[in-house]
Design an enzyme around this catalytic site. Structure first.
Site, PDB file in Angstrom:
ATOM      1  N   HIS B 166     -19.445  25.162   1.231  1.00 46.89           N
ATOM      2  CA  HIS B 166     -18.175  24.482   0.930  1.00 46.89           C
ATOM      3  C   HIS B 166     -18.447  22.993   0.667  1.00 46.89           C
ATOM      4  O   HIS B 166     -19.172  22.363   1.429  1.00 46.89           O
ATOM      5  CB  HIS B 166     -17.209  24.657   2.105  1.00 46.89           C
ATOM      6  CG  HIS B 166     -15.800  24.297   1.755  1.00 46.89           C
ATOM      7  ND1 HIS B 166     -14.873  25.241   1.374  1.00 46.89           N
ATOM      8  CD2 HIS B 166     -15.181  23.097   1.690  1.00 46.89           C
ATOM      9  CE1 HIS B 166     -13.727  24.629   1.110  1.00 46.89           C
ATOM     10  NE2 HIS B 166     -13.895  23.324   1.291  1.00 46.89           N
ATOM     11  N   HIS B 168     -18.682  19.377   0.986  1.00 42.10           N
ATOM     12  CA  HIS B 168     -18.333  18.491   2.102  1.00 42.10           C
ATOM     13  C   HIS B 168     -19.406  17.432   2.304  1.00 42.10           C
ATOM     14  O   HIS B 168     -20.520  17.552   1.789  1.00 42.10           O
ATOM     15  CB  HIS B 168     -18.174  19.305   3.393  1.00 42.10           C
ATOM     16  CG  HIS B 168     -19.464  19.815   3.954  1.00 42.10           C
ATOM     17  ND1 HIS B 168     -20.175  20.871   3.390  1.00 42.10           N
ATOM     18  CD2 HIS B 168     -20.203  19.425   5.024  1.00 42.10           C
ATOM     19  CE1 HIS B 168     -21.265  21.108   4.096  1.00 42.10           C
ATOM     20  NE2 HIS B 168     -21.320  20.238   5.095  1.00 42.10           N
TER      21      HIS B 168
END
Ligand SMILES: O=P(O)(O)O[C@H]1O[C@H](CO)[C@@H](O)[C@H](O)[C@H]1O
Ligand SMILES: O=P(O)(O)O[C@H]1O[C@H](CO)[C@@H](O)[C@H](O)[C@H]1O
Lengths: 354, 354
Positions: B166, B168
């Site tokens: 993800h 980030h």
């Protein structure tokens, strides 16, 4: 307030050789790992392989044929990062320029430890390891007669960028002192000037007294996880009895003892996760060439081992974001690492139950 | 004699921010590679995964539930290397001790860039990237109100120790200035005192004139492969027009322009080997906390990108033996790296032919 516990509470420790701090946050060992793992299956290495350019009698990429060597074997690196005769860049170093460049000259050699591809230092006989140490000393003597720095280093394991399983190391000699050496030279010199004692001789005696970070020891040598270690199972190998400048200064007894302690340390490493433990290691001793005539009494010979594994044979410590941009960080204390290494068996797992 | 050619002849280059030299031996690019390769197959990442602790609405390891966030989302790292309230070690720093230890306090946060797991910064819309920049500035403002250092960094890709696909980054704020920052602070300060000009503002203008190492540029920003780069495709992102201390000082236009140049630089990276390019990146700006009141005019905001790939999507540069023990070494010149990046298409390969 809560009592400070180094295993629970993050803190900083100072590396007096490099003047860098390391962030110790041992409580991080509890976090789960869902990221990249390395293939940990022991790869079968044949004793001899006709396609391996490091084996005795084989032909290398440049057409040269290796002799049928029976102990160590040294040859020039076929793709050297340093060559003896590169021309110098046109303009010298203007101290104020943001584009400073200077000449670099040197030689890169490869040294095979043994004629067999399926052994490593801990699995070799002690007398075979003594031959490796003798050859190291010989290379320091020969290359160091002109070059100020002779860097002996071993990259072991695919994880450490090693591209050939045959037991070997490299020797890069240069006409400059590399960065890490400049730092270490500066710190050892400053300490010696203040204390009239070698930093690393003092350190060895303090570690020998405390025992907490000692992994293996003998009458002449000490292997410790340094108080300021940044790699999880980093160690330093130190002579403990007397001031020794370089590998060339080791007596026969000290070489035998060194072979023994190297075998013991590396057996501990291999036994920790029952895998041939990857690492980069290298020797730091007093500079050579022009420094052979003196001014380097602050130096004490030592070796650094930097192994990347953290949790298991397949989960390593990544020296990435925060480490590259800010500061190195470790996930277990040096004392915990030393204890774990002390607690594994002394007999190599490949020789157990045989 | 032979004429010096940086592409053929090894030489040293000086990094004025860290005072470290790098060994450039570009002729090494010709050597074959038989060592470890990384799995390069593009892994399919689903847009949303009920088991991914970073997705909107999911429950994290500690039982907390993420909001249904639609842009960025910040939360405390569940396994922080720095905590605000760790007790201090018992004895202070005795400068002469070889066992120096000191307290370290701080906070570690995680920041998601986007609600979707299957995008990365170059694939996000410009206005979405502006939101990331705004949030970065907000975190520098908030954490920097007390902490002297706020390190924003992104570890991207499994190769760089990233354990979650993800999109980030992380933010680690500390009550100390980390090693790399101390070095950079010292060098920028010394240069400013000598020249009454910021080192990195001068550097940006010289690189903009020379163009040789520029990868992408805009009216406010410059992305260059630094003259002293050690990673093969390392870049630095610099404001080129004016003196800017911190992310908080960027105007709305400068943020829009930054979002655009980041997208362009990262698209170049991804297109180089047609793979989602792994790297660690991070921001360095003037220290905060007590330094907000002044004395840091020598600082100029910048970002460093450290990508490990060397030859292809699966063959990386190993920073191992010689690099760890002696000095960093690179296998192609910074000018060659910049040229290759300039020459790849500007359109992201995932969007081409669609
Ligand atoms: O993102 P994580 O899992 O906390 O951790 C990752 O980034 C940290 C900061 O660069 C490193 O110390 C870890 O080795 C790395 O795995
Ligand atoms: O042994 P090789 O293949 O020459 O190269 C290896 O060691 C060198 C010295 O540490 C590194 O620069 C290389 O990145 C690594 O792959």
């Amino acid at each position: 307030g809560v009592k400070f516990d180094p295993k629970e509470h993050q803190h900083l420790r100072f590396n007096p050789l490099t003047e860098r701090w390391v962030l110790v946050s041992a409580h991080r060992m509890t976090r789960p790992w869902a990221g990249q793992t390395e293939s940990a299956s022991e790869q079968h290495v044949p004793r001899s392989d006709p396609h391996n350019p490091l084996c005795p009698g084989n032909t290398r990429a440049n057409g040269q044929v290796n002799p049928d060597y029976e102990s160590t074997f040294v040859f020039d690196n076929d793709f050297p990062a340093l060559q003896p005769d590169a021309p110098a860049p046109p303009h010298g170093s203007d101290e104020d320029s943001l584009f400073q460049c200077k000449a670099a000259r040197g030689v890169c050699q490869v040294m095979c430890f043994h004629p067999w591809s399926d052994v490593t230092l801990p699995l070799m006989r002690q007398d075979e390891v003594v031959k490796v140490i003798d050859k190291w000393a010989e290379l320091v003597e020969k290359l160091g007669s002109t070059y100020p720095w002779v860097q002996i280093f071993e990259n072991k394991g695919a994880m450490m960028g090693c591209s050939n399983p045959h037991p070997h190391c490299q020797v890069w000699a240069s006409d400059f002192l590399p960065n890490e050496v400049v730092l270490s030279d500066r710190s050892q010199r400053a300490y010696y000037e203040r204390h009239q004692e070698q930093l690393l001789l003092r350190y060895a005696s303090q570690e020998a007294n405390q025992q907490e970070r000692v992994v293996v020891q003998s009458s002449d040598w000490l292997a410790v996880v340094p108080y300021w270690a940044s790699w999880p199972y980093q160690t330093m190998l130190l002579p403990r009895r007397r001031h020794i400048l370089r590998l060339t200064d080791l007596t026969l007894d000290e070489r035998r003892d060194l072979a023994d302690i190297m075998k013991r340390l590396l057996t501990k490493y291999d036994n920790l996760f029952e895998v041939s433990f990857p690492y980069s290691m290298g020797w730091h001793g007093a500079p050579t060439g022009p420094h052979l005539s003196g001014g380097v009494d602050h130096w004490q010979l030592h070796a650094h081992y930097y192994p990347p594994l953290l949790r298991s044979a397949s989960v390593r410590k990544f020296m990435v974001g925060y480490e590259l941009l800010a500061q190195e960080q470790r996930d277990l204390t040096p004392e915990q690492a030393a204890e774990r290494l002390r607690n594994v068996p002394d007999e190599h797992y490949r020789n157990q139950n045989k």
